[in-house]
Enzyme design. Structure first.
Site, short mmCIF file in Angstrom:
data_model
loop_
_atom_site.label_atom_id
_atom_site.label_comp_id
_atom_site.label_asym_id
_atom_site.label_seq_id
_atom_site.Cartn_x
_atom_site.Cartn_y
_atom_site.Cartn_z
N LYS A 258 0.84 -1.19 0.00
CA LYS A 258 0.00 0.00 0.00
C LYS A 258 0.88 1.24 0.00
CE LYS A 258 -4.16 1.69 2.30
NZ LYS A 258 -5.11 1.46 3.44
N HIS A 348 2.71 -1.22 8.06
CA HIS A 348 2.02 -0.06 8.60
C HIS A 348 3.00 1.09 8.81
CE1 HIS A 348 -1.46 -2.64 10.43
NE2 HIS A 348 -1.59 -2.44 9.14
#
Length: 375
Positions: A258, A348
């Protein structure tokens, strides 16, 4: 007409390669095929089929020698598209629209491409922005002001649109005025929906094991096992290439994370053993998991593999690939792995994102005695 012709075709049924047998109805051909116990019929393709092995190819030619002509031009000269050809946003923008429909400005599309937005995100932005500018058909796009934006978002709320839809609409609108036209903070005071803190859905290790055991073939088993064992997102899995599996260091390189971020995650020795068997059988060329025509495996196929395996495992609640990723993180936390390592494995940017798993980890909770038990 000579109906004694059989055309061999490549079929992919339940992700297994098959030999399709296409012919005009003929009793002689059908009677000969009836002697092959492995023969099956596909309603979806409208033809009989056999396992795709050298043995059955040879058997077909042997059985029909002097009886029917076997046409193998589509079978043996089959070419595979293994190139990862990106779909251009300009091609997507050229799709048919109703007459008078205002299209997304070319400068908008160019900016998305230059900034290398993912295809799915870019398409969402373009779709939302087109709906927005077509709501104000009589206004030039540069004339739309902050009040117009507020009114449009209020309309979406009244239509019952989800918080996610509203946020994408805001992002799409701001992207044009602030990113394309260079008007910083043009719509600074636009209110977004309050973010609802939802706990990630997690399933037990026993349920994970059962799902893996209820996959129908080795390829499906590797797909499910990798999603869980490495904490991969669905799009990360389908973009994996064979060279991303580093068996010497026992890590997996995730290139399409991502936000276009690279990261390393763990490679399980158990999945490595299955991957080696899978590679020998399927021989993927460009992507680790490829579709029927080569190229990356579809996102929908991955979802269906997980859902169907869970259904066969007798799990009634809906299971998605992302639940396997949530379960990976939660199980690591319950096993005592430091939160910072889990953050790195998941990709993350902030520990705050990873900290949500502390709320669903049950290892410490189950040791707490309820006050009711002491009454």
């Amino acid at each position: 007409m000579n109906n004694k012709n059989i055309t061999l075709k490549h079929l992919l049924i339940d992700d297994e390669k098959k030999i399709g047998l296409q012919f005009y109805p003929n009793l002689v051909i059908q009677n000969i095929l009836g002697t092959i116990k492995e023969l099956k019929y596909s309603k979806a393709f409208g033809m009989y089929y056999l396992p795709n092995t050298g043995y059955f190819v040879q058997q077909i030619f042997t059985l029909f020698k002097g009886v029917a002509w076997v046409n193998g031009q589509y079978f043996f000269n089959r070419t595979r598209n293994t190139e990862n050809k990106p779909i251009r946003l300009s091609d997507y923008a050229k799709q048919n629209r109703p007459e008078g429909y205002k299209r997304c400005p070319e400068t908008y599309i160019q900016k998305l491409e230059v900034m290398r937005y993912s295809l799915n995100t870019a398409k969402s932005y373009m779709s939302c922005f087109e709906k927005f500018i077509n709501h104000y058909k009589d206004l030039n796009v540069e004339e739309i002001d902050e009040n117009d934006v507020h009114n449009y978002l209020q309309l979406l709320v009244q239509q019952g649109k989800s918080d996610s839809t509203l946020n994408v609409a805001v992002n799409a609108i701001k992207f044009y005025y602030e990113g394309v036209l260079g008007m910083p903070n043009r719509f600074y005071s636009i209110n977004r929906p309050l973010k609802r803190e939802k706990l990630p859905k997690v399933i037990s290790k026993a349920e994970i094991k059962s799902i893996i055991e209820h996959t129908t073939n080795l390829k499906h088993k590797c797909v499910v096992s990798l999603l869980y064992s490495a904490g991969l997102r669905r799009n990360e899995l389908i973009q994996l290439k064979p060279e991303d599996i580093d068996s010497k260091r026992m890590v997996i390189l995730v290139n399409e994370g991502k936000g276009k971020k690279q990261r390393l995650t763990i490679l399980s020795p158990v999945i490595l053993k299955d991957l080696r068997l899978y590679f020998k059988e399927w021989r993927p060329r460009h992507f680790l998991f490829e579709g029927a025509k080569g190229g990356a495996y579809s996102s929908t196929s991955v979802l269906n593999i997980v859902k169907n395996a869970a259904k066969r495992a007798g799990i009634s609640k809906p299971i998605t690939p992302h639940i396997l990723r949530h379960s990976f993180a939660t199980h690591l936390l319950e096993d005592g792995i430091d939160l910072r390592y889990i953050q790195s494995l998941l990709g993350h940017s902030s520990t705050k994102t990873t900290e949500v798993y502390t709320q669903v980890a049950t290892k410490n909770i189950i040791n707490i005695i309820s006050p009711l038990d002491e009454l």
